[in-house]
Write an enzyme that holds these catalytic residues in place. Structure first.
Site, PDB file in Angstrom:
ATOM      1  N   LEU A  46      30.026  39.970  39.199  1.00  0.00           N
ATOM      2  CA  LEU A  46      29.811  41.408  38.974  1.00  0.00           C
ATOM      3  C   LEU A  46      31.010  41.990  38.235  1.00  0.00           C
ATOM      4  O   LEU A  46      30.884  42.894  37.429  1.00  0.00           O
ATOM      5  CB  LEU A  46      29.609  42.131  40.301  1.00  0.00           C
ATOM      6  N   GLY A  47      32.188  41.472  38.552  1.00  0.00           N
ATOM      7  CA  GLY A  47      33.393  41.979  37.898  1.00  0.00           C
ATOM      8  C   GLY A  47      34.618  41.453  38.609  1.00  0.00           C
ATOM      9  O   GLY A  47      34.518  40.698  39.571  1.00  0.00           O
TER      10      GLY A  47
ATOM     11  N   GLY B  84      37.895  42.240  40.823  1.00  0.00           N
ATOM     12  CA  GLY B  84      38.462  43.248  41.709  1.00  0.00           C
ATOM     13  C   GLY B  84      39.961  43.035  41.852  1.00  0.00           C
ATOM     14  O   GLY B  84      40.545  42.182  41.180  1.00  0.00           O
TER      15      GLY B  84
ATOM     16  N   VAL C  18      34.419  39.617  42.065  1.00  0.00           N
ATOM     17  CA  VAL C  18      33.364  40.196  42.892  1.00  0.00           C
ATOM     18  C   VAL C  18      32.054  39.613  42.369  1.00  0.00           C
ATOM     19  O   VAL C  18      31.747  39.715  41.183  1.00  0.00           O
ATOM     20  CB  VAL C  18      33.330  41.739  42.797  1.00  0.00           C
TER      21      VAL C  18
ATOM     22  N   LYS D 187      33.211  39.980  47.737  1.00  0.00           N
ATOM     23  CA  LYS D 187      34.557  40.057  47.149  1.00  0.00           C
ATOM     24  C   LYS D 187      35.296  38.819  47.587  1.00  0.00           C
ATOM     25  O   LYS D 187      35.370  38.529  48.795  1.00  0.00           O
ATOM     26  CB  LYS D 187      35.300  41.263  47.711  1.00  0.00           C
TER      27      LYS D 187
ATOM     28  N   ASP E 297      43.344  55.253  46.844  1.00  0.00           N
ATOM     29  CA  ASP E 297      42.942  54.663  45.561  1.00  0.00           C
ATOM     30  C   ASP E 297      41.634  55.287  45.080  1.00  0.00           C
ATOM     31  O   ASP E 297      40.741  54.604  44.589  1.00  0.00           O
ATOM     32  CB  ASP E 297      42.795  53.143  45.723  1.00  0.00           C
TER      33      ASP E 297
HETATM   34  O1  ACK Z   1      30.820  48.210  37.576  1.00  0.00           O
HETATM   35  P1  ACK Z   1      30.689  47.010  38.380  1.00  0.00           P
HETATM   36  O2  ACK Z   1      29.545  46.131  38.195  1.00  0.00           O
HETATM   37  O3  ACK Z   1      30.819  47.429  39.933  1.00  0.00           O
HETATM   38  O4  ACK Z   1      32.052  46.167  38.358  1.00  0.00           O
HETATM   39  C1  ACK Z   1      32.844  46.332  39.475  1.00  0.00           C
HETATM   40  C2  ACK Z   1      33.303  44.992  39.987  1.00  0.00           C
HETATM   41  O5  ACK Z   1      32.505  44.654  41.095  1.00  0.00           O
HETATM   42  C3  ACK Z   1      34.769  44.976  40.413  1.00  0.00           C
HETATM   43  O6  ACK Z   1      34.989  45.932  41.397  1.00  0.00           O
HETATM   44  C4  ACK Z   1      31.501  45.606  41.269  1.00  0.00           C
HETATM   45  N1  ACK Z   1      31.331  45.834  42.699  1.00  0.00           N
HETATM   46  C5  ACK Z   1      32.303  45.941  43.632  1.00  0.00           C
HETATM   47  N2  ACK Z   1      31.752  46.121  44.842  1.00  0.00           N
HETATM   48  C6  ACK Z   1      30.413  46.132  44.662  1.00  0.00           C
HETATM   49  C7  ACK Z   1      29.297  46.309  45.548  1.00  0.00           C
HETATM   50  N3  ACK Z   1      29.486  46.487  46.863  1.00  0.00           N
HETATM   51  N4  ACK Z   1      28.069  46.286  45.029  1.00  0.00           N
HETATM   52  C8  ACK Z   1      27.885  46.113  43.694  1.00  0.00           C
HETATM   53  N5  ACK Z   1      28.894  45.943  42.828  1.00  0.00           N
HETATM   54  C9  ACK Z   1      30.146  45.958  43.300  1.00  0.00           C
HETATM   55  C10 ACK Z   1      31.944  46.852  40.556  1.00  0.00           C
END
Ligand code: ACK
Length: 761
Positions: free
Chosen positions: A487-488, A490, A495, A513, A605
Site C-alpha cells: 500500500l505504501g 510507513g 504497509v 504495517k 503527528d
Molecule cells: O495513501 P495510502 O495508500 O494510505 O499510502 C499510505 C501507506 O499505507 C503508508 O502509510 C497506507 N495505509 C496505512 N494504513 C492503512 C490502513 N489502515 N488502511 C489502508 N491503507 C493504509 C496509506
C-alpha cells in the site's frame, strides 16, 4: 399396516426424534426410522438410525405438492417416499428397515381446500384480501385452520402480511396464528413484514405476537435489522431498535447492519445507527455484581454448586481457554455451562455468533432479556464478594493464577476441555446456528465498523491511558495473516494489504504495517507502543487495530481503510473534491482528536498523510507511532528523545521545549486543514525547519490562505497558530465550529451521530 406404515410422529423436534429412535420401544438398528413434520420449512424430516447414530434428512415439499429428499425422485405422497427408500438406500446410508411406531401418514399437504367447504374464498384468500368477517366466520368453525399452509407453505398470516392487511394480522394473532412458521422461502412473518416495510405489522408481531426482534433466518443468518438496513428503511431500523433489537447483530460473514448500510450506500441508515450507538444509555448491569477476576473454570463450577445451581445463576470469569477473553458460567437444569466471551481489544464483546456489544455490561444486559442461544437467560449473578465465603477454597481464587504465564494457566485450567459443557454430552450451542460456543473466534469487524466506548463501572476508574497496561490483549498468529500488495511505505516499514483468517476460518481484508529490521530494540519498542496506544482506542474517527503479530517480522494488523491517506486522495482528486467534503473531514478529525484528548493522549503527528479515508464521508486518524499518554497530573507530555520530528506541523513550544499537549495538536490540526484546502501542497514549501520557526516566532508570519479556503475557515486556522497556547481553540470548539456554522449544511446531515466524546467516557 406393516411395521413400516405407522412411521409418522407429527411435530417432534430433532432432539426428541433422536431420543425416540435410540431409546424408544424398538431396539435401535440400521434402518430404524421415523418421519416427522419439519419445524423449519414446509415438508417433513426423515430421521434414520445408522451405525448407532441418528441422521436427519429433509423431505422438502415443492410448490407443485411433490415431495423429495434432496435431489432424489419426486413422490406425490409421503408413504410413497417411504416405500421407495425401503427398497433401496438411493443415497441414504442404508435402506429403511422398520419404523419407530407412530401414526399413519398425514393427508397430503394442507391445500386451500376450505374454499370448497365454505363455498366462499379460502382463509388464505380472505386474509390476503382483508375480508375480516369471512375470516372470523371461518375461524369460528375451523379454528385449527389458522395455521394451515397452502402449496407454497404460506399461512393465512403470511398472506395477510404480504398484502399489508394490518387488521387481518391483528385478528389472526388473536386467534393464535403462529408467527414463527416459515414459508418455502424460509421467511417468517417478521421477516416478511420487515422487508415489505410494514411498520405497524412489525410492531404488532413483536408486541402482540411475541416475535423476537432478533429472529434469525436459518439459511442466511440475517435478522430483521439486517434486512431493514439493506432495504434502506430508516424508520423500520428505528422501530426495531426501539423494540429491543440489538444494534450490532452479525451475519455469518460478520456483517452488522451498519456494515450492510455502508456497503449499499444507505447513508441515512449509517447515520441513524451511529447516532444510536453514540447515544446508547449506560448499561443497567454492573460488573461488580458478576465479574470474578481470578476465578477459574473449576472454581466457577464449585461456586455455582455451593450457591444452589438455580437456573440462570451466572458469573463472568477469565476464560481458561483464551488469554484475554472472559467466560460466562451459567447454571441450567442442575448443570453448569460455560461460554467463551470473545472480544476485540477492549471493546466489542460477543458470544459465538451473537451480536457485538460495546462493553461486557451491555452483553450481560442483553442475555438477561433473551437467551438467544444460551441454555437460559441470565437471572441471578453470583457476586465476587460471595466467592470467599461460598466456595471456601482459596486455592481456586488464588492470585498466583493471574500472575501465571498464559501457557502455564492453560493446561492447568483444562483449556481443551472448555468446549464441552459439564456434564451433558450435547455442547451448549447457540440454538439458532447450531455452532459450538467455544469454537467462536474474535472476528474483527469489517472496516467501517463503529462502536462507542465501553464503560467500566468497576471502581477504581480505569487508567486514562493504555500505557499503564502491561500486555497486549490481542496477539495474532503469523499463519493467520496473508500478505498482499504494497500500500505504501510507513515510518517503520512497508504497509501491505493483507487478509486475516479469523478463528472461525473466515477471512477479512486488513492493512498490515510491518517493522523493518525488527532486531533493533528501539524500533520494536516504538512499534509496540503504537500498538498499545491503538489497542485502547475505539472511535469511528480513529483507525482500529485488529491485533499484533509479535513473532518476527512484527506486524501491526489494522482495519483496511479503503481509500488510503487523505494526502494522496487530495493529490489525486483535485478536480472532484468539494468544500463540503473537506468540512466534513475537518469535523471528523476534530471529533477524533477530541476523543484522543478525553483519553489523555497527544497524537504528535497530526497531518494529512496520517488521516485515512474509508469513504468520501469518513475520515479516520491513524499513525500513532509518536502518540503519547500524559499523566493525570499534567496536561502535556515532555519528550525526552529527539527522533525525526515533523517540525513543519509542530507548535513552537514543541520545537523549543519538547512539550506536547492538545493545544500543540491543535496547531498541527491547523496545518492539516491548510494541507486540505491546498489539495495536498507541502506546507512552507521547501523552507527548512529553523527558517519556519524564525518566520513564525520573529516575523509573525503564517501560511497564506489557500485560494480554495473560505475566509472564516482561514481565520480559524490562524487561531490554531496562536503563539499563546491558551489562545488556540480547543478541539471541542473546532468540532463545534464545523457543526454550527450555517454554511456547513452538508456536515450537519452527517454529524448528528457525533456526540461529544467526553460524555461517552
Ligand atoms: O495513501 P495510502 O495508500 O494510505 O499510502 C499510505 C501507506 O499505507 C503508508 O502509510 C497506507 N495505509 C496505512 N494504513 C492503512 C490502513 N489502515 N488502511 C489502508 N491503507 C493504509 C496509506
Amino acid at each position: 399396516m406393516d411395521n413400516c406404515s405407522r412411521f409418522f410422529h407429527g411435530k417432534v423436534n430433532r432432539e426428541n426424534a433422536t431420543k425416540l429412535l435410540l431409546s424408544g420401544q424398538v431396539k435401535p438398528r440400521d434402518g430404524l426410522f421415523l418421519v416427522r413434520e419439519s419445524l423449519r420449512s414446509p415438508g417433513y424430516v426423515l430421521s434414520l438410525v445408522f451405525s448407532g447414530q441418528v441422521y436427519h434428512y429433509q423431505i422438502s415439499s415443492r410448490e407443485d405438492g411433490y415431495l423429495r429428499i434432496d435431489d432424489g425422485p419426486l413422490f406425490k405422497k409421503l408413504d410413497l417416499v417411504v416405500g421407495h427408500y425401503r427398497v433401496q438406500p438411493d443415497g441414504l446410508p442404508c435402506h429403511l428397515t422398520a419404523a419407530a411406531p407412530g401414526g399413519g401418514p398425514p393427508p397430503t399437504i394442507e391445500a386451500p381446500r376450505q374454499a370448497m367447504e365454505f363455498g366462499g374464498p379460502s382463509l388464505h384468500q380472505a386474509s390476503s384480501e382483508g375480508s375480516v368477517p369471512i375470516i372470523l366466520r371461518h375461524l369460528a368453525e375451523r379454528p385449527q385452520d389458522v395455521n394451515c399452509r397452502d402449496m407454497h407453505g404460506s399461512t393465512p398470516l403470511l398472506e395477510a402480511i404480504r398484502n399489508g392487511q394490518e387488521s387481518v394480522v391483528k385478528v389472526l394473532l388473536s386467534h393464535r396464528a403462529d408467527p414463527t412458521i416459515r414459508d418455502t422461502n424460509g421467511s417468517t412473518a417478521l421477516k416478511l413484514a420487515t422487508t415489505c416495510g410494514y411498520l405497524n405489522i412489525v410492531r404488532m408481531l413483536i408486541e402482540e405476537g411475541g416475535c423476537d426482534a432478533q429472529d434469525r433466518a436459518p439459511k442466511s443468518g440475517w435478522v430483521p435489522l439486517h434486512e431493514a438496513a439493506l432495504c434502506g428503511y430508516v424508520d423500520m431500523c428505528r422501530l426495531l431498535l426501539n423494540l429491543g433489537a440489538p444494534l450490532q447483530p452479525r451475519t455469518p460473514e460478520n456483517e452488522t447492519p451498519h456494515d450492510i448500510a455502508l456497503r449499499c450506500g444507505q447513508g441515512h441508515i449509517v447515520e441513524l445507527l451511529e447516532r444510536y450507538n453514540a447515544n446508547t444509555p449506560p448499561p443497567k448491569s454492573n460488573r461488580r455484581d458478576w465479574l470474578h477476576r481470578s476465578l477459574n473454570r473449576q472454581g466457577a463450577v464449585l461456586l455455582l454448586q455451593k450457591t444452589g445451581m438455580r437456573d440462570g445463576t451466572f458469573m463472568i470469569r477469565p476464560s481458561s481457554r483464551t488469554v484475554g477473553f472472559y467466560a460466562l458460567s451459567l447454571c441450567f437444569m442442575g448443570e453448569c455451562f460455560h461460554y467463551e466471551i470473545c472480544s476485540i481489544g477492549d471493546y466489542q464483546f460477543f458470544i459465538d455468533d451473537g451480536p457485538y456489544f460495546d462493553g461486557l455490561e451491555y452483553l450481560i444486559d442483553y442475555y438477561k432479556v433473551r437467551s438467544d442461544g444460551l441454555r437460559t437467560t441470565l437471572l441471578e449473578p453470583v457476586r465476587p464478594d460471595r466467592a470467599g465465603t461460598a466456595a471456601g477454597s482459596p486455592m481456586l481464587f488464588d492470585d498466583q493464577l493471574s500472575r501465571r504465564s498464559p501457557q502455564a494457566a492453560g493446561p492447568m485450567l483444562g483449556a481443551n476441555t472448555f468446549p464441552q459443557p459439564v456434564p451433558s454430552p450435547a455442547p451448549p450451542t447457540r440454538m439458532a446456528s447450531g455452532k459450538r460456543p467455544s469454537a467462536a473466534s474474535p472476528a474483527p469487524p469489517p472496516h467501517g465498523h463503529f462502536s462507542s466506548i465501553s464503560s467500566d463501572t468497576e471502581p477504581p476508574p480505569p487508567p486514562p491511558a493504555v500505557a499503564r497496561r502491561g500486555s497486549l490483549s490481542k496477539t495474532l498468529n503469523r499463519e493467520d495473516v496473508t500478505l498482499g500488495r504494497l500500500l505504501g511505505e510507513g515510518e517503520f516499514g512497508a504497509v501491505l494489504k493483507g487478509s486475516y483468517r479469523q478463528r472461525d476460518g473466515r477471512m477479512m481484508d486488513v492493512a498490515v504495517k510491518t517493522l523493518r529490521g525488527d532486531d533493533v530494540p528501539s524500533g520494536q519498542r516504538e512499534f509496540m507502543r503504537e500498538a498499545r496506544v491503538m489497542m485502547s482506542l475505539n472511535n469511528p474517527c480513529v483507525v482500529k487495530l485488529i491485533g499484533v503479530v509479535q513473532s518476527k517480522p512484527m506486524m501491526l494488523v489494522q482495519e483496511l481503510v479503503a481509500l488510503g491517506s487523505l494526502l494522496n486522495y487530495l493529490l489525486d482528486h483535485v478536480d472532484s473534491i468539494d468544500v463540503s467534503s473537506m468540512e466534513l473531514w475537518a469535523s471528523q478529525i476534530a471529533n477524533g482528536m477530541l476523543y484522543l484528548e478525553t483519553k489523555k493522549f497527544v497524537h504528535r503527528d497530526l497531518a494529512a498523510r496520517n488521516i485515512l479515508l474509508s469513504s468520501m464521508t469518513q475520515a479516520k486518524i491513524s499513525d500513532f507511532g509518536l502518540s503519547r499518554a500524559y499523566g493525570t497530573d499534567s496536561d502535556y507530555y515532555r519528550a525526552t528523545e529527539g527522533g525525526r520530528w515533523p517540525v513543519k506541523w509542530y507548535a513552537p513550544e514543541s520545537i523549543n521545549y519538547g512539550t506536547f499537549s492538545s493545544a500543540s495538536d491543535v496547531w498541527s490540526y491547523g496545518v492539516t486543514l491548510w494541507e486540505m484546502y491546498s489539495f495536498g501542497a507541502q506546507p512552507y514549501a521547501d523552507m527548512r525547519g529553523v527558517e519556519v520557526l524564525e518566520m513564525l516566532e520573529n516575523r509573525g508570519d503564517r501560511l497564506a490562505r489557500p485560494s480554495y479556503c473560505p475566509e472564516h475557515t482561514y481565520r480559524l486556522m490562524l487561531k490554531c497558530w496562536s503563539l499563546e497556547e491558551r489562545e488556540r481553540p480547543t478541539f471541542s470548539q473546532l468540532y463545534q465550529f464545523f457543526l454550527n456554522d450555517p454554511g456547513f449544511a452538508a456536515i450537519r446531515s452527517h454529524s448528528e451521530f457525533y456526540q461529544d466524546p467526553r460524555t461517552l467516557v
